[in-house]
Enzyme design. Structure first.
Site, PDB file in Angstrom:
ATOM      1  N   ASP A 235     -46.742  63.202 -53.501  1.00 46.81           N
ATOM      2  CA  ASP A 235     -47.206  63.003 -52.124  1.00 46.81           C
ATOM      3  C   ASP A 235     -47.763  64.322 -51.610  1.00 46.81           C
ATOM      4  O   ASP A 235     -47.026  65.292 -51.450  1.00 46.81           O
ATOM      5  CB  ASP A 235     -46.049  62.524 -51.253  1.00 46.81           C
ATOM      6  CG  ASP A 235     -46.484  62.032 -49.879  1.00 46.81           C
ATOM      7  OD1 ASP A 235     -47.586  62.421 -49.432  1.00 46.81           O
ATOM      8  OD2 ASP A 235     -45.726  61.278 -49.253  1.00 46.81           O
TER       9      ASP A 235
ATOM     10  N   ARG B 192     -49.429  64.706 -48.681  1.00 44.73           N
ATOM     11  CA  ARG B 192     -49.732  64.664 -47.254  1.00 44.73           C
ATOM     12  C   ARG B 192     -49.179  65.866 -46.486  1.00 44.73           C
ATOM     13  O   ARG B 192     -48.092  66.344 -46.767  1.00 44.73           O
ATOM     14  CB  ARG B 192     -49.174  63.370 -46.639  1.00 44.73           C
ATOM     15  CG  ARG B 192     -50.007  62.151 -46.928  1.00 44.73           C
ATOM     16  CD  ARG B 192     -49.339  60.874 -46.456  1.00 44.73           C
ATOM     17  NE  ARG B 192     -48.191  60.538 -47.271  1.00 44.73           N
ATOM     18  CZ  ARG B 192     -47.485  59.420 -47.134  1.00 44.73           C
ATOM     19  NH1 ARG B 192     -47.817  58.546 -46.190  1.00 44.73           N
ATOM     20  NH2 ARG B 192     -46.468  59.174 -47.921  1.00 44.73           N
TER      21      ARG B 192
END
Length: 201
Positions: free
Chosen positions: A133, A135
């Site tokens: 991930d 983000r």
């Protein structure tokens, strides 16, 4: 997930004016935020500012799901659910434009290609040289602060989003599950999110 707020980046965020947005789900107010080359959107119910504990969803961009209706994920269903909920009960959706957990559209399609060959969503990202991930939630922290949120009902299955919101000093009154129907195309995807990313499914 990077839950640290980068103060320098926050200072550089550009805000738009608030505008009206009629939709099939109801009438909303919208406000845009530009963070470098990424642009995010706050979608607010008309009564948002008058609600003491509004519903809030942080929705990560998924062009293939949100726009085309891909069955490989549950993104479109979750966005529709959130829009219906905030239209009825009042609240906010922050549309976080970091496609493919922030690896971009080209790499997301490359990840799809690897998934077609048997890799799961996390394995595909790792094979392409990314974290599971990528983000960054800096802009989200700015938006939450800009909209003066103190206490919310958070629509999420992701425990790391709960952790992030709390790190912003916001009280979570209730976690509202974002559960939608599964299908044969996203069953393994959801199982991977549950087993490897800790999603509450």
């Amino acid at each position: 997930m990077n839950i640290n707020l980068k103060e320098q980046k926050i200072k550089n965020i550009i805000e738009s004016q608030v505008a009206n947005l009629p939709t099939r789900y109801g009438n909303f107010d919208i406000k845009a935020y530009k963070d470098g080359c990424q642009e995010h959107l706050a979608i607010m119910s008309k009564n948002f500012k008058n609600i003491k504990v509004p519903l809030v969803r942080i929705h990560s961009e998924c062009l293939t799901g949100d726009t085309i209706g891909s069955l490989k994920c549950d993104c479109n269903n979750q966005l529709a659910l959130a829009l219906e909920l905030i239209s009825k009960e009042g609240g906010l959706i922050i549309y976080h434009r970091q496609e493919g957990r922030n690896i971009g559209l080209v790499n997301k399609v490359n990840a799809y290609n690897l998934q077609d060959k048997g890799f799961n969503t996390i394995e595909a990202n790792l094979k392409l040289g990314f974290e599971a991930d990528e983000r960054d939630y800096t802009a989200i922290g700015f938006i939450l602060k800009d909209l003066n949120l103190k206490k919310i009902k958070l629509i999420t299955n992701n425990p790391k989003k709960i952790e992030f919101v709390k790190s912003c000093g916001i009280e979570i009154d209730t976690r509202v599950p974002a559960l939608t129907k599964t299908n044969k195309h996203n069953k393994n995807y959801l199982q991977t999110k549950k087993e490897h990313l800790g999603h509450i499914l």
